[in-house]
Scaffold this motif. Structure first.
Motif: not given
Length: 506
Positions: A31-39, A43-45, A92-95
């Motif tokens: 959950h922590g990594i996913r939240a950091a990616i989505l918000d 960053h991508p890459g 990540l189109p749903d960011r």
């Protein structure tokens, strides 16, 4: 990623506000990594630290990190490059959809900020949503509450268990959209004997209640712009489910002989469907006279229309045996008969039925396959046995005597203590009485006051189609008083409170 402290990636709370401590360690990291990616914090890459380094930094096992990375990779949040490590996925189109609302940009909108687009079908339905209060526990004088203490729940539980001890193929792999053959056969037998319905098991469709029955009827037989005639006054839930089809709901007055059939000639075009309660109008309690029954059947034949006979509680008639159905007089297969077990048994059973004219069976069978497929078989099997072993008939006879006594008690309370305030309207059955207000009271105002006092009393005027302010003064004022769910002493006490509220309103 040139960071020395990764504690922010192993949160104490998930991004939905739940305590992360209740999650397993790998889920917490996930959950922590996913939240950091989505918000956007990752960053991508961007390369993530090696699993061994991250585990050491966070004080968790390397297996926990590896499991989290594997799950994030399988869901597309991370990409693995051989010999290089794990990286944030580049696309990540749903960011924006999942971004942390606390970190959104000044111009972004949350779901609650965006205009909600509802279908025209739902908008039409919501215009008729019920405006009655909802009590968690049934309170006097709710008109739809049966006596739950009188139902044999121990027996019912045994029948449910018996159904699963050695279930047959119809129960484990049900494939008939009309319902279980045993129950349909028992319903047809009961209706022939008690209501004079002309039917066999193949015409019976089991549904989850009268509302679903009406929804299926509207889907099958009504196009947008068609006219559906309903009784006025009548149950508002009927209008709502029918209006969702795009039909024009046209109210037809009810008088002392029931539905005014002559009113059907006043629509701009013949109604496609007429929904009626010939045994007992809800809420007035009036019965459709024989002359009008015959006239209505003739009208339907002449105008190629359908009649929906809603027979919601005909088992409870106290001044004689149950009346014969309108369907039993139909020689042209124009009547669709609708019944429910919610009142004769208990509301949570969620079972009802349709009796279809033979020509409609193929269409309804096929349509049901696209609606909810096959109705849940467990309760059907128990109910079929409940019928077959004679328990249903025994229960109806017992409750008819009990309800008759409570009805007589409420009538005597009105005549002996409130004859100058309320006048009971004629009715030979049902689970409620309808009483007109003699003095100049506004029933909606009284209903609001009674709700505050804990009484679930219904205003008669609320059942009429046109409740606009300019028409309010033309509507009959009265109270709809259910009696079935409460013992005599509870009825006496609650009725005393009701009269006090009315007297204080003078």
């Amino acid at each position: 990623m040139s960071r020395s402290d990764y504690s922010w990636i192993y949160p104490s709370q998930t991004n939905d506000g739940n305590e992360a401590g209740s999650l397993s360690a790998y889920r917490r990291l996930y959950h922590g990594i996913r939240a950091a990616i989505l918000d956007g914090r990752l960053h991508p890459g961007e390369r993530l630290p090696a699993s061994r380094d991250l585990a050491k930094s966070l004080g968790i096992s390397r297996n926990t990190v590896v499991t989290s990375f594997d799950l994030l990779t399988s869901e597309g949040y991370l990409e693995t490059r051989v010999g290089a490590g794990s990286f944030v996925a580049g696309s990540l189109p749903d960011r924006d959809m999942h971004a942390d609302p606390d970190r959104k940009s000044p111009t972004s909108k949350t779901a609650s900020d965006r205009p909600l687009r509802l279908s025209q079908s739902v908008k039409r339905m919501l215009e008729y949503q019920r405006r009655f209060p909802r009590f968690r526990v049934a309170r006097p004088f709710n008109p739809a509450t049966p006596d739950l203490d009188g139902f044999p729940f121990d027996l019912w539980a045994r029948l449910l268990r018996r159904s699963w001890r050695a279930p047959d193929i119809d129960l484990t792999i049900p494939d008939d959209p009309l319902g279980l053959p045993l129950l349909r056969g028992e319903i047809a037998k009961w209706l022939r004997q008690s209501r004079g319905v002309n039917c066999h098991a193949d015409q019976v469709m089991v549904v989850s209640g009268a509302q679903q029955a009406l929804d299926l009827i509207a889907r099958a037989l009504v196009d947008p712009g068609d006219i559906i005639a309903t009784e006025d006054p009548g149950y508002e839930g009927i209008r709502g489910v029918l209006a969702s089809s795009g039909a024009m709901v046209h109210p037809i007055p009810v008088d002392t002989e029931g539905l005014c059939v002559d009113g059907l000639s006043q629509t701009r075009s013949p109604a496609r469907i007429v929904v009626t309660t010939p045994s007992r109008n809800y809420p007035l309690g009036t019965t459709l006279s024989l002359a009008r029954r015959l006239s209505l059947l003739q009208w339907a034949t002449s105008n190629d229309a359908w009649i929906v006979e809603d027979d919601y509680d005909s088992e409870y008639r106290y001044d004689g045996p149950p009346l014969s159905s309108l369907q039993g007089l139909d020689s042209d297969n124009r009547v669709i008969y609708v019944g429910t077990f919610s009142r004769v048994m208990f509301p949570g059973i969620r079972l009802g039925y349709l009796v279809l004219p033979p020509t409609l069976i193929p269409a309804f069978r096929g349509m049901r396959g696209f609606a909810d497929g096959v109705p849940a078989p467990t309760a059907q099997a128990a109910l079929g046995t409940f019928f077959a072993e004679g328990h249903f008939g025994s229960h109806v006879r017992k409750m008819r005597l009990r309800y008759g006594e409570r009805r007589a008690h409420l009538k005597s309370l009105i005549s002996e203590t409130a004859g100058d305030i309320l006048s009971v309207m004629p009715s030979d059955g049902g689970l409620h009485l309808c009483a007109r207000l003699i003095a100049g009271h506004d029933d909606i105002t009284l209903q609001e006051k009674m709700v505050k006092a804990g009484l679930d009393c219904r205003a008669l005027s609320s059942y009429y189609h046109d409740k606009s302010p300019e028409n309010r003064e033309n509507l009959p004022q009265g109270l709809v008083l259910g009696f079935a769910g409460w013992k005599k002493n509870a009825l006496s006490e609650s009725f005393g409170e009701l009269i006090e509220i009315i007297n204080r309103s003078n």
